[in-house]
Motif scaffolding. Sequence first.
Motif, PDB file in Angstrom:
ATOM      1  N   ASP A  72     -11.830  -2.207  -1.128  1.00 43.09           N
ATOM      2  CA  ASP A  72     -11.475  -2.426  -2.542  1.00 43.09           C
ATOM      3  C   ASP A  72     -12.195  -1.402  -3.423  1.00 43.09           C
ATOM      4  O   ASP A  72     -12.804  -1.739  -4.441  1.00 43.09           O
TER       5      ASP A  72
ATOM      6  N   SER B  99      -4.413   8.080  -2.521  1.00 46.07           N
ATOM      7  CA  SER B  99      -2.960   7.854  -2.525  1.00 46.07           C
ATOM      8  C   SER B  99      -2.257   9.040  -3.173  1.00 46.07           C
ATOM      9  O   SER B  99      -1.184   9.447  -2.728  1.00 46.07           O
TER      10      SER B  99
ATOM     11  N   LEU C  44       0.843  -1.199   0.000  1.00 44.99           N
ATOM     12  CA  LEU C  44       0.000   0.000   0.000  1.00 44.99           C
ATOM     13  C   LEU C  44       0.875   1.245   0.000  1.00 44.99           C
ATOM     14  O   LEU C  44       0.547   2.244  -0.640  1.00 44.99           O
TER      15      LEU C  44
ATOM     16  N   SER D 228       1.808   2.339  -3.382  1.00 40.15           N
ATOM     17  CA  SER D 228       0.795   3.083  -4.122  1.00 40.15           C
ATOM     18  C   SER D 228       0.937   4.572  -3.897  1.00 40.15           C
ATOM     19  O   SER D 228       0.624   5.364  -4.763  1.00 40.15           O
TER      20      SER D 228
ATOM     21  N   ASN E  35     -11.502   1.206  -5.684  1.00 40.53           N
ATOM     22  CA  ASN E  35     -10.308   1.591  -6.417  1.00 40.53           C
ATOM     23  C   ASN E  35     -10.177   3.072  -6.727  1.00 40.53           C
ATOM     24  O   ASN E  35      -9.116   3.666  -6.571  1.00 40.53           O
TER      25      ASN E  35
ATOM     26  N   ASN F 297      -8.881   0.867   0.825  1.00 41.52           N
ATOM     27  CA  ASN F 297      -8.179  -0.358   0.450  1.00 41.52           C
ATOM     28  C   ASN F 297      -8.964  -1.581   0.911  1.00 41.52           C
ATOM     29  O   ASN F 297      -9.176  -2.528   0.156  1.00 41.52           O
ATOM     30  N   TYR F 298      -9.426  -1.543   2.157  1.00 40.44           N
ATOM     31  CA  TYR F 298     -10.192  -2.658   2.714  1.00 40.44           C
ATOM     32  C   TYR F 298     -11.467  -2.902   1.904  1.00 40.44           C
ATOM     33  O   TYR F 298     -11.857  -4.034   1.654  1.00 40.44           O
TER      34      TYR F 298
ATOM     35  N   PHE G  48      -7.821   6.221   3.504  1.00 35.92           N
ATOM     36  CA  PHE G  48      -7.035   5.481   2.509  1.00 35.92           C
ATOM     37  C   PHE G  48      -7.047   3.980   2.826  1.00 35.92           C
ATOM     38  O   PHE G  48      -7.293   3.141   1.957  1.00 35.92           O
ATOM     39  N   LEU G  49      -6.802   3.656   4.085  1.00 35.20           N
ATOM     40  CA  LEU G  49      -6.782   2.243   4.477  1.00 35.20           C
ATOM     41  C   LEU G  49      -8.177   1.637   4.354  1.00 35.20           C
ATOM     42  O   LEU G  49      -8.345   0.475   3.974  1.00 35.20           O
TER      43      LEU G  49
ATOM     44  N   PHE H 211      -9.360   4.971  -3.695  1.00 33.92           N
ATOM     45  CA  PHE H 211      -8.018   4.576  -3.274  1.00 33.92           C
ATOM     46  C   PHE H 211      -6.956   5.323  -4.066  1.00 33.92           C
ATOM     47  O   PHE H 211      -6.008   5.867  -3.499  1.00 33.92           O
ATOM     48  N   GLU H 212      -7.113   5.366  -5.376  1.00 31.21           N
ATOM     49  CA  GLU H 212      -6.133   6.060  -6.215  1.00 31.21           C
ATOM     50  C   GLU H 212      -6.111   7.552  -5.910  1.00 31.21           C
ATOM     51  O   GLU H 212      -5.053   8.171  -5.839  1.00 31.21           O
TER      52      GLU H 212
END
Lengths: 393, 160
Positions: free
Chosen positions: B103, B112, A20, A23, B105, B100-101, B96-97, B108-109
């Motif tokens: 999913d 990040s 992670l 990323s 996307n 991720n958990y 963010f985490l 998330f992108e």
Amino acid sequence: MEKSMGATNAKVINHIPEDLAFSILSKLPLKSLKRFGCVRRSWALLFENLHFLNMYRNYFISNNHSYYDGTSILLNQTNNPLSGEAFHSTLYLLSGERFENMVKLDWPPPFHEDDSFIEILSKTSVNGTLCLAQKNGMDLKCLFWNPTTDEFKIIPSSPFLYQSPYMEPTANFNGFGYDHVRDDYKVLRWLCFFNITDVEVPLEDYLDVDSMWEIYSLRSNSWTKLDIEMPASASNEKLHVDGVCHWWSIYDDINCYDSPPRLVSFDLCNEVFLTTHLSSDMIDPLNILHLTLLNGFIAFIIYDQTTTFHIRILGELGVKESWTKVFILEPLPSIEHPIGAGRKGEIFFRKDDDELVWFDLSTQMIEELGVKGREHCCHIVIYKDSLLPIGGF
Amino acid sequence: MAQEASSSTSSKTISLKTGDGEIFEIEASAAKQMKTVQRLIDDLGDDITIPLHNVFSKELPKIIEYYKKDITGEITKDFEAEFVKDLNDDEVKVLFLAANYLDANKLFEFLSQNIADRLESKSVEYVRKYFGVENDFTPEEESKLREERAWSFRGIKEDE
């Protein structure tokens, strides 16, 4: 059962697992990445970690730099004539996902009679304007041209060219670009004078210098001598980004002696330059260097003559340790010379049979453009059209 | 036998239960964008309250807000800037985490990238704490590396 989540949360969420973390890290600029190499051992070797490298490369290719907004690609091609035939430069507008559309553009009238070896300075446009130059023996032609409106403006001759009847100049056009402080378009040129006669030159006709730098300003419509000692370009790869002209040189500051290759960056606004040396592992006598702009970043494509190309991206101007090896292209048999980069990770090459091709960094596929070109005479230009009059005024 | 998730009509909502026991509603089409949620729906059916043990009541509404905008195609640069404007670095990390958990996307992108932007000029020590990682260099190794990469520290305020 309700748990008090506050404290437990804090502990649990403090650690970000490495994949992670990648990323996030893959989206950082090179300077930050290099600094964060000091965080822990595995981060010091990020660019040797294939997993990270792939993420970094994917992000690099897909991240559209604003430099390319609304741009098209032009190909400035020169034929490789058979003996007796003439040289011609031809300008194509490339469009389509795979550059399948090639439209020939006509040069402006001053080049209709002689269209040989036309150079498009700095491989870019400024507000829709290109700067074209042609060196034809004693003749130096230079003009601004807007291909969309067909307007062109011939740049007047420099008063420094023929200061002495005994000395003939050769010129090296080092850059064209925009001075945003003065809202001015500038052309940077290096002149080198040679004694053309065997006759002893009278003292009063002897020039103080055998080379000089000059700069043309559209606002003043004149050439001014630059009091500067700066290495001139050793190749045709000259770029302009944000008011700075970049090229590379193998000469020293007074253009007298050979020197290790270095990037020269000339700021058109304050008219000073910065040198960035290449790291020692980039300099090998067998290496062929090609300077280009890759997705908005200054980069060298380095060919080590074993069909492998490396691409080094510059992390910070002036810092030779910041050339970072990001891409390795192999194998590319029969391909020798890069001729420029496109907008989304396409790299254009010339094959040793003169065919011009393009390579897609993300798919690793090579495709032919359907045109052939002469060695060292073909270039890609990033062009953004505009209906503005030349100079905007 | 897993039930098929019903094809999204805008009126179908899914109930999500956070790790700290709160329940939030989300449209089925938005839930589809979070692959973990969609998998749970596929396994458990869309009439059951979906348990999300690792997402909490502080984050989930924010995530739901993002995907609500997403399904109407309204995610713009301005919206994204506004979305993270009042969050501190740790709050973004939690989101963010969670993304991720779940999913999720797209979120998330985006997050990040936002975290990368926030960390760009930070010190090595700050980044260590942020990622919760240990310094495994010897003092000699670290000072040697810092010297080699001195250029990357220029203009950066180090904490020590």
